[in-house]
Design an enzyme around this catalytic site. Sequence first.
Site, PDB file in Angstrom:
ATOM      1  CE1 TYR A  49      -9.570   2.592   7.743  1.00  7.26           C
ATOM      2  CE2 TYR A  49     -10.165   4.846   8.306  1.00  7.26           C
ATOM      3  CZ  TYR A  49      -9.200   3.899   8.003  1.00  7.26           C
ATOM      4  OH  TYR A  49      -7.873   4.258   7.967  1.00  7.26           O
ATOM      5  CE  LYS A 106     -13.386 -12.205   7.264  1.00  8.80           C
ATOM      6  NZ  LYS A 106     -13.813 -13.105   6.160  1.00  8.80           N
ATOM      7  CG  ASN A 149      -5.108 -13.810  12.704  1.00 11.06           C
ATOM      8  OD1 ASN A 149      -5.489 -14.528  13.628  1.00 11.06           O
ATOM      9  ND2 ASN A 149      -5.714 -13.803  11.528  1.00 11.06           N
ATOM     10  N   GLY A 159       0.809  -1.210   0.000  1.00 11.73           N
ATOM     11  CA  GLY A 159       0.000   0.000   0.000  1.00 11.73           C
ATOM     12  C   GLY A 159       0.845   1.264   0.000  1.00 11.73           C
ATOM     13  CG  PHE A 160       0.234   6.171   0.371  1.00 11.10           C
ATOM     14  CD1 PHE A 160       1.357   6.698  -0.240  1.00 11.10           C
ATOM     15  CD2 PHE A 160      -0.479   6.967   1.262  1.00 11.10           C
ATOM     16  CE1 PHE A 160       1.777   7.994   0.043  1.00 11.10           C
ATOM     17  CE2 PHE A 160      -0.067   8.259   1.542  1.00 11.10           C
ATOM     18  CZ  PHE A 160       1.062   8.770   0.946  1.00 11.10           C
ATOM     19  CE  LYS A 186      -7.251   1.401  10.443  1.00 12.51           C
ATOM     20  NZ  LYS A 186      -5.991   0.650  10.346  1.00 12.51           N
ATOM     21  CG  ASN A 199      -5.337  -9.091   0.811  1.00 14.35           C
ATOM     22  OD1 ASN A 199      -5.009  -7.900   0.731  1.00 14.35           O
ATOM     23  ND2 ASN A 199      -6.523  -9.466   1.266  1.00 14.35           N
ATOM     24  CB  THR A 203      -6.704  -1.535  -1.215  1.00 13.09           C
ATOM     25  OG1 THR A 203      -5.968  -1.760  -0.014  1.00 13.09           O
ATOM     26  CG2 THR A 203      -8.176  -1.826  -0.977  1.00 13.09           C
ATOM     27  NE  ARG A 258      -6.958   8.152   1.061  1.00 14.59           N
ATOM     28  CZ  ARG A 258      -6.084   7.337   1.628  1.00 14.59           C
ATOM     29  NH1 ARG A 258      -5.818   7.443   2.910  1.00 14.59           N
ATOM     30  NH2 ARG A 258      -5.457   6.416   0.910  1.00 14.59           N
TER      31      ARG A 258
END
Length: 326
Positions: free
Chosen positions: A147, A93, A101, A12-13, A151, A34, A37, A188
């Site tokens: 979201y 999830k 995990n 990711g970013f 968090k 995975n 995104t 965004r």
Amino acid sequence: MSKRILITGAAGFLGSHLCDRFIKEGYQVVAMDNLITGDIKNIEHLFPLKEFEYYHHDVSKFIHVPGNLDYILHFASPASPIDYLKIPIQTLKVGSLGTHNCLGLAKDKKARILVASTSEVYGDPAVHPQTEEYWGNVNPVGPRGVYDEAKRFQEAITMAYHTYHGVETRIVRIFNTYGPRMRLNDGRALPAFIGQALRGEDLTVFGDGSQTRSFCYVDDLIEGIYRLLLSDYAMPVNIGNPHEISLKDFAEEILKLTGASVKITYKPLPVDDPKQRQPDITKAKNILGWEPKTGRAEGLKKTYEYFKNLSSEEWYKLPKEFTKQK
């Protein structure tokens, strides 16, 4: 012997920039993603390095990493509204099962773990600027709740592992960040504005544009995360740039930067969209000796150059389509 670190959400970013930083610091980096995104292109330059290894894996499922681990950075999560509104269950999830995990792995490996939380835990804040002691104003059943609450749960289970199991944990609350490797189509404000300017479209501001954001350049954020991981502080820490700007003024900055001959148009404000967002970074200054160094003009110029140099195919690329999540 060099330290070994697992970075989830590595393609990711932010994850990819963290991979770069820890390689530079001499770490052995184990990357995991995975690619739901993330984009493998963000880390493919690291594949030839002997200090780098990659696992294509969903952290919501059991995680096995052979060998020792000194540190874990848990950055796996959709982070843009376009993503988490399309894959709400996967978002929940990865924040719950995925964090569980990662914490279990940290306990097993006796590794220190830093989890990536977000300013979204503050919701649409009734306190301004937001300090770490503010508990937030979040709608748990609104569209953004998947979201925000993922968090918030992530922070709660992290602290539980810290207090009950004695796991060394760190929590970073990340405010709006920008820079190279952001996706133009992630929904965004900054990539949306620049993408529209590159395509010659009018810039879309939601509401009347008076809502504020505080934008931190990615290099500054990575430095703050690095310092927090190596600190002795276990409670959440805000990392972001406290220089606040309205989205209307920000859109005008983007027009000036790009020289696009388009105008600003206005659409209704999305449900539960925060009206103000500004970090109080007193703790980061006092505990980590950290504050952002990159001015917005400098950071925006670097980011615009990155986007401008992408192929025009990338400018018009639509967001990923996701299959329904169980």
